[in-house]
Design a protein around this motif. Structure first.
Motif, PDB file in Angstrom:
ATOM      1  N   ALA A 253      -1.882 -11.847   5.137  1.00 18.49           N
ATOM      2  CA  ALA A 253      -0.976 -10.982   5.883  1.00 18.49           C
ATOM      3  C   ALA A 253       0.079 -10.424   4.934  1.00 18.49           C
ATOM      4  O   ALA A 253       0.532 -11.100   4.023  1.00 18.49           O
ATOM      5  CB  ALA A 253      -0.298 -11.777   6.993  1.00 18.49           C
ATOM      6  N   ALA A 254       0.443  -9.166   5.156  1.00 15.15           N
ATOM      7  CA  ALA A 254       1.454  -8.524   4.323  1.00 15.15           C
ATOM      8  C   ALA A 254       2.835  -9.065   4.692  1.00 15.15           C
ATOM      9  O   ALA A 254       3.099  -9.357   5.843  1.00 15.15           O
ATOM     10  CB  ALA A 254       1.409  -7.020   4.536  1.00 15.15           C
ATOM     11  N   PRO A 255       3.712  -9.183   3.715  1.00 17.84           N
ATOM     12  CA  PRO A 255       5.051  -9.657   4.019  1.00 17.84           C
ATOM     13  C   PRO A 255       5.787  -8.669   4.905  1.00 17.84           C
ATOM     14  O   PRO A 255       5.633  -7.465   4.777  1.00 17.84           O
ATOM     15  CB  PRO A 255       5.720  -9.771   2.644  1.00 17.84           C
ATOM     16  N   ALA A 256       6.608  -9.204   5.820  1.00 18.21           N
ATOM     17  CA  ALA A 256       7.302  -8.366   6.801  1.00 18.21           C
ATOM     18  C   ALA A 256       8.419  -7.543   6.184  1.00 18.21           C
ATOM     19  O   ALA A 256       8.835  -6.549   6.754  1.00 18.21           O
ATOM     20  CB  ALA A 256       7.860  -9.244   7.914  1.00 18.21           C
ATOM     21  N   ASP A 257       8.927  -7.901   4.989  1.00 18.03           N
ATOM     22  CA  ASP A 257      10.062  -7.195   4.415  1.00 18.03           C
ATOM     23  C   ASP A 257       9.677  -6.022   3.522  1.00 18.03           C
ATOM     24  O   ASP A 257      10.536  -5.332   3.005  1.00 18.03           O
ATOM     25  CB  ASP A 257      10.940  -8.162   3.633  1.00 18.03           C
TER      26      ASP A 257
ATOM     27  N   ALA B  45       8.186  -2.227   2.393  1.00 20.71           N
ATOM     28  CA  ALA B  45       8.180  -0.876   2.941  1.00 20.71           C
ATOM     29  C   ALA B  45       6.810  -0.606   3.552  1.00 20.71           C
ATOM     30  O   ALA B  45       5.794  -1.080   3.053  1.00 20.71           O
ATOM     31  CB  ALA B  45       8.472   0.119   1.833  1.00 20.71           C
ATOM     32  N   THR B  46       6.778   0.137   4.652  1.00 21.98           N
ATOM     33  CA  THR B  46       5.512   0.417   5.327  1.00 21.98           C
ATOM     34  C   THR B  46       5.349   1.916   5.549  1.00 21.98           C
ATOM     35  O   THR B  46       6.275   2.589   5.975  1.00 21.98           O
ATOM     36  CB  THR B  46       5.446  -0.317   6.686  1.00 21.98           C
ATOM     37  N   ASN B  47       4.163   2.422   5.222  1.00 23.76           N
ATOM     38  CA  ASN B  47       3.783   3.813   5.448  1.00 23.76           C
ATOM     39  C   ASN B  47       2.495   3.804   6.257  1.00 23.76           C
ATOM     40  O   ASN B  47       1.605   3.005   5.981  1.00 23.76           O
ATOM     41  CB  ASN B  47       3.456   4.523   4.130  1.00 23.76           C
ATOM     42  N   THR B  48       2.383   4.694   7.227  1.00 25.84           N
ATOM     43  CA  THR B  48       1.134   4.815   7.984  1.00 25.84           C
ATOM     44  C   THR B  48       0.642   6.255   7.873  1.00 25.84           C
ATOM     45  O   THR B  48       1.412   7.193   8.049  1.00 25.84           O
ATOM     46  CB  THR B  48       1.326   4.430   9.453  1.00 25.84           C
ATOM     47  N   PHE B  49      -0.644   6.387   7.563  1.00 18.46           N
ATOM     48  CA  PHE B  49      -1.261   7.694   7.388  1.00 18.46           C
ATOM     49  C   PHE B  49      -2.492   7.791   8.270  1.00 18.46           C
ATOM     50  O   PHE B  49      -3.195   6.798   8.482  1.00 18.46           O
ATOM     51  CB  PHE B  49      -1.664   7.897   5.923  1.00 18.46           C
TER      52      PHE B  49
ATOM     53  N   ALA C 110       5.177  -0.471  -0.713  1.00 15.79           N
ATOM     54  CA  ALA C 110       5.530   0.638  -1.597  1.00 15.79           C
ATOM     55  C   ALA C 110       5.771   1.877  -0.756  1.00 15.79           C
ATOM     56  O   ALA C 110       4.994   2.182   0.143  1.00 15.79           O
ATOM     57  CB  ALA C 110       4.399   0.892  -2.586  1.00 15.79           C
ATOM     58  N   LEU C 111       6.875   2.573  -1.035  1.00 11.45           N
ATOM     59  CA  LEU C 111       7.094   3.860  -0.390  1.00 11.45           C
ATOM     60  C   LEU C 111       6.285   4.894  -1.162  1.00 11.45           C
ATOM     61  O   LEU C 111       6.383   4.973  -2.387  1.00 11.45           O
ATOM     62  CB  LEU C 111       8.573   4.239  -0.407  1.00 11.45           C
ATOM     63  N   LEU C 112       5.473   5.661  -0.459  1.00 10.35           N
ATOM     64  CA  LEU C 112       4.574   6.595  -1.121  1.00 10.35           C
ATOM     65  C   LEU C 112       4.907   8.036  -0.761  1.00 10.35           C
ATOM     66  O   LEU C 112       5.270   8.344   0.371  1.00 10.35           O
ATOM     67  CB  LEU C 112       3.131   6.303  -0.714  1.00 10.35           C
ATOM     68  N   ASP C 113       4.763   8.920  -1.741  1.00  8.29           N
ATOM     69  CA  ASP C 113       4.938  10.346  -1.544  1.00  8.29           C
ATOM     70  C   ASP C 113       3.719  10.888  -0.797  1.00  8.29           C
ATOM     71  O   ASP C 113       2.576  10.656  -1.207  1.00  8.29           O
ATOM     72  CB  ASP C 113       5.073  11.020  -2.908  1.00  8.29           C
TER      73      ASP C 113
END
Length: 106
Positions: A30-34, A36-40, A84-87
């Motif tokens: 599971a990904a850590p809750a803290d 950054a999250t991006n949904t595409f 990771a915050l992604l462009d």
């Protein structure tokens, strides 16, 4: 001797004809809750090979902690990237490189 890494997400689609399906299940942490999250939203994915291709290309962008794909064969799949915050432009290019289409934000 070269080393090969396989990202088996354990997804299969019997109706897909790409011929690259794997049959085993991967254990994903599971990904850590803290993070950054991006949904595409991605159009054109149909199978585990598609998921692996998109995951690989996105992974080249910023080394995210986790890439999770909610596969909707023949529809719009959701790709969630944590850590990771992604462009958006870079993500669109990566998804295009994998052979799929990033759906415009609504």
């Amino acid at each position: 001797m070269s080393e090969t890494t396989v990202n088996d997400l354990g997804l299969t689609d019997a109706s897909c004809a790409c011929g690259t399906h794997t049959q085993s299940r991967a254990n994903q942490a599971a990904a850590p809750a803290d993070g950054a999250t991006n949904t595409f939203r991605v159009l054109g994915m149909t199978c585990s090979h598609c998921v692996a291709s998109v995951t690989k290309e996105i992974g080249k962008l910023a080394r995210p902690e986790d890439v999770n794909v909610d596969l909707v064969p023949g529809g719009v799949s959701l790709v969630t990237v944590t850590g990771a915050l992604l462009d958006r432009t870079a993500v669109a290019a990566a998804i295009d490189e994998a052979g799929y289409e990033l759906v415009a934000e609504s």
